[in-house]
Design a protein around this motif. Structure first.
Motif, PDB file in Angstrom:
ATOM      1  N   VAL A  85       0.863  -1.169   0.000  1.00 55.69           N
ATOM      2  CA  VAL A  85       0.000   0.000   0.000  1.00 55.69           C
ATOM      3  C   VAL A  85       0.906   1.227   0.000  1.00 55.69           C
ATOM      4  CG1 VAL A  85      -1.719   1.314   1.296  1.00 55.69           C
ATOM      5  CG2 VAL A  85      -1.847  -1.187   1.236  1.00 55.69           C
ATOM      6  N   ALA A  86       0.731   2.066  -0.985  1.00 47.99           N
ATOM      7  CA  ALA A  86       1.476   3.316  -1.041  1.00 47.99           C
ATOM      8  C   ALA A  86       0.636   4.397  -0.382  1.00 47.99           C
ATOM      9  CB  ALA A  86       1.784   3.689  -2.480  1.00 47.99           C
ATOM     10  N   ALA A  87       1.151   4.964   0.688  1.00 50.38           N
ATOM     11  CA  ALA A  87       0.506   6.104   1.321  1.00 50.38           C
ATOM     12  C   ALA A  87       1.255   7.360   0.857  1.00 50.38           C
ATOM     13  CB  ALA A  87       0.526   5.949   2.835  1.00 50.38           C
ATOM     14  N   PHE A  88       0.900   8.505   1.387  1.00 49.71           N
ATOM     15  CA  PHE A  88       1.489   9.747   0.896  1.00 49.71           C
ATOM     16  C   PHE A  88       3.000   9.815   1.136  1.00 49.71           C
ATOM     17  CE2 PHE A  88       2.560  14.209   0.710  1.00 49.71           C
ATOM     18  CZ  PHE A  88       1.866  14.629  -0.416  1.00 49.71           C
ATOM     19  N   HIS A  89       3.455   9.416   2.319  1.00 50.19           N
ATOM     20  CA  HIS A  89       4.868   9.551   2.657  1.00 50.19           C
ATOM     21  C   HIS A  89       5.671   8.267   2.510  1.00 50.19           C
ATOM     22  CE1 HIS A  89       4.484  13.639   4.149  1.00 50.19           C
ATOM     23  NE2 HIS A  89       3.390  13.252   4.780  1.00 50.19           N
ATOM     24  N   HIS A  90       5.046   7.124   2.761  1.00 56.36           N
ATOM     25  CA  HIS A  90       5.794   5.864   2.779  1.00 56.36           C
ATOM     26  C   HIS A  90       4.986   4.745   2.125  1.00 56.36           C
ATOM     27  CE1 HIS A  90       8.485   7.732   5.668  1.00 56.36           C
ATOM     28  NE2 HIS A  90       7.437   8.060   6.398  1.00 56.36           N
ATOM     29  N   ASP A  91       5.704   3.695   1.762  1.00 59.32           N
ATOM     30  CA  ASP A  91       5.066   2.476   1.288  1.00 59.32           C
ATOM     31  C   ASP A  91       5.035   1.484   2.448  1.00 59.32           C
ATOM     32  OD1 ASP A  91       5.006   2.351  -2.046  1.00 59.32           O
ATOM     33  OD2 ASP A  91       6.342   3.840  -1.154  1.00 59.32           O
ATOM     34  N   HIS A  92       3.964   0.681   2.474  1.00 57.78           N
ATOM     35  CA  HIS A  92       3.744  -0.273   3.552  1.00 57.78           C
ATOM     36  C   HIS A  92       3.533  -1.645   2.933  1.00 57.78           C
ATOM     37  CE1 HIS A  92       3.180   3.166   6.278  1.00 57.78           C
ATOM     38  NE2 HIS A  92       2.710   3.722   5.182  1.00 57.78           N
ATOM     39  N   VAL A  93       4.303  -2.619   3.405  1.00 55.58           N
ATOM     40  CA  VAL A  93       4.260  -3.971   2.865  1.00 55.58           C
ATOM     41  C   VAL A  93       3.596  -4.864   3.910  1.00 55.58           C
ATOM     42  CG1 VAL A  93       5.641  -5.878   1.960  1.00 55.58           C
ATOM     43  CG2 VAL A  93       6.420  -3.516   1.644  1.00 55.58           C
ATOM     44  N   PHE A  94       2.528  -5.537   3.507  1.00 56.56           N
ATOM     45  CA  PHE A  94       1.815  -6.450   4.394  1.00 56.56           C
ATOM     46  C   PHE A  94       2.124  -7.870   3.967  1.00 56.56           C
ATOM     47  CE2 PHE A  94      -0.373  -2.448   4.520  1.00 56.56           C
ATOM     48  CZ  PHE A  94      -0.709  -2.286   5.859  1.00 56.56           C
ATOM     49  N   VAL A  95       2.605  -8.662   4.924  1.00 57.39           N
ATOM     50  CA  VAL A  95       2.979 -10.051   4.653  1.00 57.39           C
ATOM     51  C   VAL A  95       2.321 -10.953   5.685  1.00 57.39           C
ATOM     52  CG1 VAL A  95       5.201  -9.415   3.600  1.00 57.39           C
ATOM     53  CG2 VAL A  95       5.095  -9.905   6.049  1.00 57.39           C
ATOM     54  N   PRO A  96       2.108 -12.230   5.360  1.00 60.74           N
ATOM     55  CA  PRO A  96       1.552 -13.139   6.361  1.00 60.74           C
ATOM     56  C   PRO A  96       2.376 -13.095   7.649  1.00 60.74           C
ATOM     57  CG  PRO A  96       1.546 -14.177   4.212  1.00 60.74           C
ATOM     58  CD  PRO A  96       2.335 -12.899   4.080  1.00 60.74           C
ATOM     59  N   ALA A  97       1.690 -13.058   8.786  1.00 58.62           N
ATOM     60  CA  ALA A  97       2.350 -12.880  10.093  1.00 58.62           C
ATOM     61  C   ALA A  97       3.478 -13.881  10.316  1.00 58.62           C
ATOM     62  CB  ALA A  97       1.316 -12.965  11.209  1.00 58.62           C
ATOM     63  N   GLY A  98       3.281 -15.123   9.932  1.00 58.91           N
ATOM     64  CA  GLY A  98       4.298 -16.148  10.157  1.00 58.91           C
ATOM     65  C   GLY A  98       5.552 -15.986   9.315  1.00 58.91           C
ATOM     66  N   LEU A  99       5.493 -15.142   8.294  1.00 52.58           N
ATOM     67  CA  LEU A  99       6.641 -14.918   7.411  1.00 52.58           C
ATOM     68  C   LEU A  99       7.254 -13.534   7.593  1.00 52.58           C
ATOM     69  CD1 LEU A  99       5.111 -16.469   4.155  1.00 52.58           C
ATOM     70  CD2 LEU A  99       6.757 -17.517   5.720  1.00 52.58           C
ATOM     71  N   ALA A 100       6.756 -12.771   8.553  1.00 53.97           N
ATOM     72  CA  ALA A 100       7.139 -11.368   8.691  1.00 53.97           C
ATOM     73  C   ALA A 100       8.618 -11.174   9.027  1.00 53.97           C
ATOM     74  CB  ALA A 100       6.264 -10.691   9.741  1.00 53.97           C
ATOM     75  N   GLU A 101       9.138 -11.946   9.952  1.00 50.15           N
ATOM     76  CA  GLU A 101      10.551 -11.787  10.331  1.00 50.15           C
ATOM     77  C   GLU A 101      11.462 -12.113   9.139  1.00 50.15           C
ATOM     78  OE1 GLU A 101      11.721 -10.536  13.143  1.00 50.15           O
ATOM     79  OE2 GLU A 101       9.852 -10.484  14.290  1.00 50.15           O
ATOM     80  N   ARG A 102      11.115 -13.171   8.424  1.00 48.85           N
ATOM     81  CA  ARG A 102      11.901 -13.545   7.240  1.00 48.85           C
ATOM     82  C   ARG A 102      11.809 -12.458   6.170  1.00 48.85           C
ATOM     83  NH1 ARG A 102      10.040 -18.285   3.870  1.00 48.85           N
ATOM     84  NH2 ARG A 102      11.255 -17.957   2.000  1.00 48.85           N
ATOM     85  N   ALA A 103      10.614 -11.907   5.973  1.00 49.57           N
ATOM     86  CA  ALA A 103      10.440 -10.836   4.996  1.00 49.57           C
ATOM     87  C   ALA A 103      11.270  -9.614   5.370  1.00 49.57           C
ATOM     88  CB  ALA A 103       8.962 -10.459   4.885  1.00 49.57           C
TER      89      ALA A 103
END
Length: 154
Positions: free
Chosen positions: A111-129
């Motif tokens: 999701v691109a917001a005005f100032h930053h981009d935000h990446v949503f990943v499955p919770a179980g893969l978040a640390e690896r991402a």
């Protein structure tokens, strides 16, 4: 520096990737949708983001709020903020991030917001991402982008 004195947005792909500082949020969120206007208005107070589509309103809600409102919470996600002031008309950040994660078979929603981009990943893969995105940033800072977008020239 105040919010109104934010640095100029970065537009060039290499500078965006090299300048990003991925930060993993602690909480879990879920993507939800509803065609019920009253429920959408109630949920909006908790939403990190929302988008109106023909089928209804899509919302990104903290998992606890979504559950309390009766939404399914079977695909918990975590957000990684890229923490670079990326320009809305910048080219290459989304492609680099999505490609790096796809190469490791990690699904993502960006999701691109005005100032930053935000990446949503499955919770179980978040640390690896997060580790993958930190490596992508470090590699770009040292060597340039690990890919050449189509049409980028020689």
């Amino acid at each position: 520096m105040s919010k109104s004195e934010a640095p100029e947005p970065v537009r060039e792909a290499h500078a965006m990737v090299a300048g990003m500082r991925p930060v993993l949020d602690a909480g879990e969120v879920v993507f939800c949708t509803t065609a019920d206007g009253a429920l959408a208005r109630k949920a909006q107070a908790h939403a990190l983001g929302s988008f109106r589509e023909a089928e209804g309103v899509s919302l990104i809600l903290p998992s606890a709020a979504a559950e309390a409102l009766g939404f399914p919470v079977d695909l918990p996600m975590r957000r990684i903020e890229l923490s670079v002031n990326s320009a809305l008309d910048g080219v290459g950040l989304t492609a680099a991030v999505a490609s790096a994660l796809a190469g490791e078979r990690i699904p993502c929603n960006i999701v691109a917001a005005f100032h930053h981009d935000h990446v949503f990943v499955p919770a179980g893969l978040a640390e690896r991402a997060l580790t993958i995105l930190e490596a992508l940033q470090a590699d770009a800072a040292r060597n340039g982008l690990p890919f050449r977008p189509r049409g980028a020239g020689a």
